[in-house]
Design a protein around this motif. Sequence first.
Motif, PDB file in Angstrom:
ATOM      1  N   GLN A  16      12.174  11.704  -4.966  1.00 52.49           N
ATOM      2  CA  GLN A  16      11.950  12.795  -5.891  1.00 52.49           C
ATOM      3  C   GLN A  16      10.481  12.876  -6.315  1.00 52.49           C
ATOM      4  OE1 GLN A  16      14.410  12.358  -9.376  1.00 52.49           O
ATOM      5  NE2 GLN A  16      13.412  14.145 -10.296  1.00 52.49           N
ATOM      6  N   LEU A  17       9.892  11.722  -6.629  1.00 50.15           N
ATOM      7  CA  LEU A  17       8.495  11.704  -7.073  1.00 50.15           C
ATOM      8  C   LEU A  17       7.559  12.202  -5.971  1.00 50.15           C
ATOM      9  CD1 LEU A  17       8.516   8.289  -8.956  1.00 50.15           C
ATOM     10  CD2 LEU A  17       8.084  10.547  -9.971  1.00 50.15           C
ATOM     11  N   LEU A  18       7.806  11.746  -4.734  1.00 57.36           N
ATOM     12  CA  LEU A  18       6.927  12.165  -3.641  1.00 57.36           C
ATOM     13  C   LEU A  18       7.129  13.632  -3.293  1.00 57.36           C
ATOM     14  CD1 LEU A  18       6.808   9.112  -1.206  1.00 57.36           C
ATOM     15  CD2 LEU A  18       4.911  10.079  -2.507  1.00 57.36           C
ATOM     16  N   GLU A  19       8.383  14.111  -3.372  1.00 56.73           N
ATOM     17  CA  GLU A  19       8.607  15.533  -3.083  1.00 56.73           C
ATOM     18  C   GLU A  19       7.864  16.412  -4.084  1.00 56.73           C
ATOM     19  OE1 GLU A  19      12.884  16.040  -2.638  1.00 56.73           O
ATOM     20  OE2 GLU A  19      12.715  15.706  -0.454  1.00 56.73           O
ATOM     21  N   GLN A  20       7.871  15.974  -5.359  1.00 52.60           N
ATOM     22  CA  GLN A  20       7.137  16.734  -6.377  1.00 52.60           C
ATOM     23  C   GLN A  20       5.646  16.751  -6.067  1.00 52.60           C
ATOM     24  OE1 GLN A  20       8.056  14.643  -9.964  1.00 52.60           O
ATOM     25  NE2 GLN A  20      10.065  15.618 -10.199  1.00 52.60           N
ATOM     26  N   GLN A  21       5.129  15.594  -5.650  1.00 58.10           N
ATOM     27  CA  GLN A  21       3.676  15.496  -5.488  1.00 58.10           C
ATOM     28  C   GLN A  21       3.171  16.011  -4.139  1.00 58.10           C
ATOM     29  OE1 GLN A  21       1.905  11.850  -7.031  1.00 58.10           O
ATOM     30  NE2 GLN A  21       3.753  11.460  -8.214  1.00 58.10           N
ATOM     31  N   LEU A  22       4.069  16.066  -3.143  1.00 56.60           N
ATOM     32  CA  LEU A  22       3.616  16.497  -1.813  1.00 56.60           C
ATOM     33  C   LEU A  22       4.081  17.908  -1.466  1.00 56.60           C
ATOM     34  CD1 LEU A  22       4.306  13.231   0.260  1.00 56.60           C
ATOM     35  CD2 LEU A  22       2.139  13.986  -0.734  1.00 56.60           C
ATOM     36  N   GLY A  23       5.172  18.342  -2.097  1.00 57.98           N
ATOM     37  CA  GLY A  23       5.683  19.692  -1.818  1.00 57.98           C
ATOM     38  C   GLY A  23       6.331  19.844  -0.449  1.00 57.98           C
ATOM     39  N   VAL A  24       6.775  18.741   0.160  1.00 57.93           N
ATOM     40  CA  VAL A  24       7.514  18.813   1.442  1.00 57.93           C
ATOM     41  C   VAL A  24       8.752  17.923   1.321  1.00 57.93           C
ATOM     42  CG1 VAL A  24       5.445  19.228   2.852  1.00 57.93           C
ATOM     43  CG2 VAL A  24       6.227  16.878   2.502  1.00 57.93           C
ATOM     44  N   PRO A  25       9.771  18.135   2.186  1.00 54.58           N
ATOM     45  CA  PRO A  25      10.949  17.262   2.143  1.00 54.58           C
ATOM     46  C   PRO A  25      10.571  15.818   2.486  1.00 54.58           C
ATOM     47  CG  PRO A  25      11.302  19.136   3.626  1.00 54.58           C
ATOM     48  CD  PRO A  25       9.873  19.171   3.220  1.00 54.58           C
ATOM     49  N   VAL A  26      11.168  14.874   1.767  1.00 49.50           N
ATOM     50  CA  VAL A  26      10.838  13.455   1.979  1.00 49.50           C
ATOM     51  C   VAL A  26      12.117  12.683   2.297  1.00 49.50           C
ATOM     52  CG1 VAL A  26       9.971  11.351   0.861  1.00 49.50           C
ATOM     53  CG2 VAL A  26       8.804  13.530   0.483  1.00 49.50           C
ATOM     54  N   VAL A  27      12.053  11.816   3.296  1.00 46.99           N
ATOM     55  CA  VAL A  27      13.163  10.925   3.648  1.00 46.99           C
ATOM     56  C   VAL A  27      12.700   9.499   3.359  1.00 46.99           C
ATOM     57  CG1 VAL A  27      14.760  10.271   5.492  1.00 46.99           C
ATOM     58  CG2 VAL A  27      13.497  12.416   5.665  1.00 46.99           C
ATOM     59  N   VAL A  28      13.486   8.744   2.598  1.00 46.61           N
ATOM     60  CA  VAL A  28      13.080   7.365   2.273  1.00 46.61           C
ATOM     61  C   VAL A  28      14.078   6.380   2.876  1.00 46.61           C
ATOM     62  CG1 VAL A  28      12.573   5.716   0.420  1.00 46.61           C
ATOM     63  CG2 VAL A  28      12.062   8.130   0.091  1.00 46.61           C
ATOM     64  N   ASP A  29      13.561   5.346   3.482  1.00 42.89           N
ATOM     65  CA  ASP A  29      14.427   4.307   4.041  1.00 42.89           C
ATOM     66  C   ASP A  29      13.771   2.952   3.813  1.00 42.89           C
ATOM     67  OD1 ASP A  29      16.518   3.079   5.399  1.00 42.89           O
ATOM     68  OD2 ASP A  29      16.379   4.378   7.166  1.00 42.89           O
ATOM     69  N   ASN A  30      14.548   1.918   4.009  1.00 43.84           N
ATOM     70  CA  ASN A  30      14.026   0.571   3.972  1.00 43.84           C
ATOM     71  C   ASN A  30      13.037   0.389   5.135  1.00 43.84           C
ATOM     72  OD1 ASN A  30      14.541  -2.169   5.419  1.00 43.84           O
ATOM     73  ND2 ASN A  30      14.895  -2.509   3.245  1.00 43.84           N
ATOM     74  N   GLU A  31      11.968  -0.391   4.938  1.00 37.56           N
ATOM     75  CA  GLU A  31      10.951  -0.444   6.000  1.00 37.56           C
ATOM     76  C   GLU A  31      11.432  -1.155   7.260  1.00 37.56           C
ATOM     77  OE1 GLU A  31       8.670  -3.184   7.194  1.00 37.56           O
ATOM     78  OE2 GLU A  31       9.961  -4.428   5.955  1.00 37.56           O
ATOM     79  N   ALA A  32      12.399  -2.050   7.143  1.00 36.91           N
ATOM     80  CA  ALA A  32      12.923  -2.704   8.354  1.00 36.91           C
ATOM     81  C   ALA A  32      13.725  -1.693   9.192  1.00 36.91           C
ATOM     82  CB  ALA A  32      13.786  -3.900   7.994  1.00 36.91           C
ATOM     83  N   ASN A  33      14.471  -0.816   8.521  1.00 36.12           N
ATOM     84  CA  ASN A  33      15.176   0.248   9.253  1.00 36.12           C
ATOM     85  C   ASN A  33      14.175   1.176   9.934  1.00 36.12           C
ATOM     86  OD1 ASN A  33      17.694  -0.633   8.499  1.00 36.12           O
ATOM     87  ND2 ASN A  33      17.914   0.800   6.799  1.00 36.12           N
ATOM     88  N   ALA A  34      13.134   1.537   9.198  1.00 33.56           N
ATOM     89  CA  ALA A  34      12.103   2.410   9.776  1.00 33.56           C
ATOM     90  C   ALA A  34      11.458   1.723  10.978  1.00 33.56           C
ATOM     91  CB  ALA A  34      11.051   2.750   8.724  1.00 33.56           C
TER      92      ALA A  34
END
Length: 386
Positions: free
Chosen positions: A174-192
């Motif tokens: 939510q915080l990054l979507e507000q600050q970047l204005g694009v859809p954001v997907v968040v995952d654990n870094e090991a999954n990424a």
Amino acid sequence: MQTTGDQYLVKKLNKSIVLDRIVAHSPLSRAQLSEMTGLNKATVSTLVGELAEEKLVYEIGLGVSSGGRKPVMLVFNKAAGFAVGIDIGVKYAIAILTDLDGHTIAERQIRLERRDADSAIRAIAEAVRSLMAQAPDSPYGIVGAGVGVAGIVDDKGTVLFAPNLEWEHVELKQLLEQQLGVPVVVDNEANAGALGELRFGAAREASDIVYLSVGTGIGAGITIGGQLMRGFGGFFGEVGHTTIETNGKRCRCGNKGCWEQYASESAILEMAEPLGIDRFESLIELAHGGSPDAIRLFHQVGESLGIGIASLINTFNPELVLIGNQMTRAESWIRSAIDRVVAARSLPFHRKQAQIRFASLDTRSAVSGAAYSAVSAFLTKDRITL
Ligand SMILES: [Zn+2]
């Protein structure tokens, strides 16, 4: 004519399949697509026409003929948009700008040491906005951002707990979507990281893998049949907190004797303290220079890594175990210790099938996988995930 729900769904599915094949195998002719998908040529032509109108596919010159007219070849328009990948580690974050095929166009590093979540996220967003400004003009612009973070992430993109970052309940998506204005997907870094290696790295031909992110802590991204295991709450893969010493060292998670207390970057730095070394880079340099102390410490960490890897091999019967993140840089000094311990401690049937390798994207597995998640969310939007 009225289109029924079912017809609509079938069309959507067929279009997803056609796009998926073009992304994976282009250049392709319409006839090849028809052969690959089992769809008739008229259907393929209609769907390709729509994808071309959407600027996701375009035609290039003529291909090789199998007798008769040379076919027009179709390619995926990887410059139809651009994506951002972000890997949030403990000391720094890396952000990259990629095209829709995962090629990195620009990169930023952001120092994070001793920052609270709010100011860390502000610093990351600022760097990412300047990256986004570097994207060439394209039909879709920035299609989204994918984030890999070293912590436990729920399905709403909230970081519930990141002990090494000292973050608790941070609404990162939510915080990054507000600050970047694009859809954001968040995952654990090991999954990424697992996704990055599967799509672009050492696991491209594999389907059942254990990707181990060995950095400040240890996490695992595990795929079976090419699909990431998620667990009931999405918290799969916290292998760094399995106990390997009954009465061992205290861990930040509250347990004692956790694997990451013996086999991670922070574990080796703790062991190196009496030698007056406080940076992983210094240890790597010393080992390169042949320092017996540094090499001994890496052997010790390699043995501890081997203990946990043997258990993972017995449990998951993977075809490939990939060691990723910072510890890839120590391959020369930990490799033989890992192999020796795994040979001694894992079951022979399992061991015979499991290859142990190091992530080929080096420390870029997670950031590449994160960018790929954003691309894949865009490509499957209004379509069907295959
Ligand atoms: Zn722990």
